[in-house]
Design a protein around this motif. Structure first.
Motif, PDB file in Angstrom:
ATOM      1  N   MET A   1       0.751  -0.999  -0.111  1.00 26.69           N
ATOM      2  CA  MET A   1      -0.064  -0.070  -0.039  1.00 26.69           C
ATOM      3  C   MET A   1       0.822   1.246  -0.027  1.00 26.69           C
ATOM      4  N   VAL A   2       0.257   2.169  -0.851  1.00 27.59           N
ATOM      5  CA  VAL A   2       1.169   3.438  -0.735  1.00 27.59           C
ATOM      6  C   VAL A   2       1.048   4.350   0.291  1.00 27.59           C
ATOM      7  N   VAL A   3       2.235   4.682   1.283  1.00 32.61           N
ATOM      8  CA  VAL A   3       1.929   5.592   2.340  1.00 32.61           C
ATOM      9  C   VAL A   3       2.178   6.890   2.216  1.00 32.61           C
ATOM     10  N   ARG A   5       4.082   9.621  -1.325  1.00 35.87           N
ATOM     11  CA  ARG A   5       4.609   9.703  -2.309  1.00 35.87           C
ATOM     12  C   ARG A   5       5.433  10.923  -2.685  1.00 35.87           C
ATOM     13  N   ALA A   6       6.760  10.938  -2.844  1.00 34.93           N
ATOM     14  CA  ALA A   6       7.371  12.383  -2.878  1.00 34.93           C
ATOM     15  C   ALA A   6       7.890  12.414  -4.294  1.00 34.93           C
ATOM     16  N   SER A   7       8.968  13.420  -4.720  1.00 36.92           N
ATOM     17  CA  SER A   7       9.265  13.673  -5.975  1.00 36.92           C
ATOM     18  C   SER A   7      10.089  12.785  -6.739  1.00 36.92           C
ATOM     19  N   ASP A   8      10.611  11.827  -6.116  1.00 34.10           N
ATOM     20  CA  ASP A   8      11.490  10.886  -6.719  1.00 34.10           C
ATOM     21  C   ASP A   8      11.419   9.391  -6.133  1.00 34.10           C
ATOM     22  N   HIS A   9      10.526   9.114  -5.093  1.00 35.97           N
ATOM     23  CA  HIS A   9      10.085   7.975  -4.540  1.00 35.97           C
ATOM     24  C   HIS A   9       8.994   7.760  -3.764  1.00 35.97           C
ATOM     25  N   VAL A  10       8.782   6.601  -3.658  1.00 43.37           N
ATOM     26  CA  VAL A  10       7.065   6.193  -2.793  1.00 43.37           C
ATOM     27  C   VAL A  10       7.757   5.415  -1.738  1.00 43.37           C
ATOM     28  N   LEU A  11       7.006   5.489  -0.622  1.00 46.30           N
ATOM     29  CA  LEU A  11       6.964   4.647   0.494  1.00 46.30           C
ATOM     30  C   LEU A  11       6.030   3.630   0.551  1.00 46.30           C
ATOM     31  N   VAL A  12       6.213   2.471   0.453  1.00 42.25           N
ATOM     32  CA  VAL A  12       5.108   1.431   0.464  1.00 42.25           C
ATOM     33  C   VAL A  12       5.110   0.455   1.371  1.00 42.25           C
ATOM     34  N   ASP A  13       4.117   0.402   2.015  1.00 49.73           N
ATOM     35  CA  ASP A  13       3.638  -0.522   3.463  1.00 49.73           C
ATOM     36  C   ASP A  13       3.504  -2.014   2.861  1.00 49.73           C
ATOM     37  N   THR A  14       4.489  -2.839   3.186  1.00 50.18           N
ATOM     38  CA  THR A  14       4.219  -4.451   2.886  1.00 50.18           C
ATOM     39  C   THR A  14       4.174  -5.083   4.336  1.00 50.18           C
ATOM     40  N   GLY A  15       2.856  -5.387   4.729  1.00 50.13           N
ATOM     41  CA  GLY A  15       2.908  -6.245   5.960  1.00 50.13           C
ATOM     42  C   GLY A  15       3.341  -5.452   7.258  1.00 50.13           C
ATOM     43  N   VAL A  17       5.964  -3.388   7.115  1.00 52.96           N
ATOM     44  CA  VAL A  17       7.543  -2.917   6.902  1.00 52.96           C
ATOM     45  C   VAL A  17       7.123  -1.803   5.657  1.00 52.96           C
ATOM     46  N   GLY A  18       7.938  -0.866   5.885  1.00 54.12           N
ATOM     47  CA  GLY A  18       7.931   0.074   4.990  1.00 54.12           C
ATOM     48  C   GLY A  18       9.221   0.083   4.044  1.00 54.12           C
ATOM     49  N   TYR A  19       8.960   0.271   2.799  1.00 53.60           N
ATOM     50  CA  TYR A  19       9.840   0.158   1.754  1.00 53.60           C
ATOM     51  C   TYR A  19       9.992   1.645   0.677  1.00 53.60           C
ATOM     52  N   GLN A  20      11.112   2.174   0.925  1.00 49.19           N
ATOM     53  CA  GLN A  20      11.193   3.372  -0.085  1.00 49.19           C
ATOM     54  C   GLN A  20      11.670   3.008  -1.442  1.00 49.19           C
ATOM     55  N   ILE A  21      10.966   3.297  -2.273  1.00 49.39           N
ATOM     56  CA  ILE A  21      11.547   3.001  -3.617  1.00 49.39           C
ATOM     57  C   ILE A  21      11.479   4.042  -4.508  1.00 49.39           C
ATOM     58  N   TYR A  22      12.537   4.209  -5.344  1.00 50.67           N
ATOM     59  CA  TYR A  22      12.900   5.107  -6.228  1.00 50.67           C
ATOM     60  C   TYR A  22      12.367   4.903  -7.603  1.00 50.67           C
ATOM     61  N   CYS A  23      11.645   5.700  -8.178  1.00 54.00           N
ATOM     62  CA  CYS A  23      10.990   5.618  -9.447  1.00 54.00           C
ATOM     63  C   CYS A  23      11.327   6.660 -10.352  1.00 54.00           C
ATOM     64  N   SER A  24      11.210   6.498 -11.741  1.00 50.07           N
ATOM     65  CA  SER A  24      11.330   7.543 -12.569  1.00 50.07           C
ATOM     66  C   SER A  24       9.927   8.811 -12.672  1.00 50.07           C
TER      67      SER A  24
END
Length: 214
Positions: A1-3, A5-15, A17-24
């Protein structure tokens, strides 16, 4: 689930646990808002003092990212900049045509790096093109008996392997912006010269024939 959204990444919650994922930029623009479920294909960058995740909406885009960062001097940020500026199709198109000027348009990519990208990856993008296509019965050209005929390679004379390779290659080239008639012509010429060629080879050789000489 999206927690978040920044200008260069999203923070996703998985069970929990939060994951910071960089995207275009393009990927971020397509990601839904906070609180929405999200699936991304990721690539993990591992360094002695750093672990970073990079996210992509499709497997083919992730594999193109991996190809880009395999070029000396191209880091993950430069790859995301290229994909954000040109998109996956635009990047593949620029590489196939040797248009390093288009690649250079991405922020942080200089002329030498842009030229290196198109020179080193021109013969490697066939697999990405094949991967990006819909397979099986979803292909609009598979099992079709009324696809436009091309001199020297009629549908009646294509064996099953050639029919599949032609349909998949045609779909890839059309997705890149080439006209169907033009693409079919060069695919036909390729299959005449390489009758047992797999899809990746048909795409690569057709692109080579379609690229402007000189």
């Amino acid at each position: 689930m999206v927690v978040y959204r920044a200008s260069d990444h999203v923070l996703v919650d998985t069970g929990g646990v939060g994951y910071q994922i960089y995207c275009s930029e393009r990927t971020l623009a397509e990601i839904p808002g906070e609180g929405v479920k999200l699936s991304l294909y990721t690539d993990l960058l591992v360094r002695e003092d750093l672990l970073q995740l990079f996210g992509f909406l499709t497997v083919s885009e992730r594999e193109l990212h991996r190809l880009l960062i395999s070029v000396q001097g191209v880091g993950a940020k430069a790859s995301l900049s290229i994909l954000g500026t040109l998109g996956m199709e635009g990047t593949l198109h620029a590489i196939s045509l040797g248009d390093w000027g288009a690649v250079r348009a991405a922020h942080g990519v200089g002329p030498r790096i842009a030229q290196r990208i198109v020179n080193e990856l021109a013969d490697k993008i066939g697999e990405i093109l094949a991967l990006s296509m819909d397979g099986g019965s979803d292909s609009p050209f598979e099992d079709s008996t009324d696809v436009e005929e091309v001199p020297g390679m009629s549908a009646a004379r294509l064996n099953p392997g050639q029919t599949s390779a032609r349909s998949e290659a045609l779909s890839a080239l059309v997705n890149l912006g080439y006209g169907q008639s033009e693409a079919l012509k060069f695919i036909a010429e390729t299959l005449v010269e390489y009758p047992d060629a797999q899809t990746e080879t048909v795409i690569r050789e057709s692109l080579r024939r379609m690229a402007p000489s000189g």
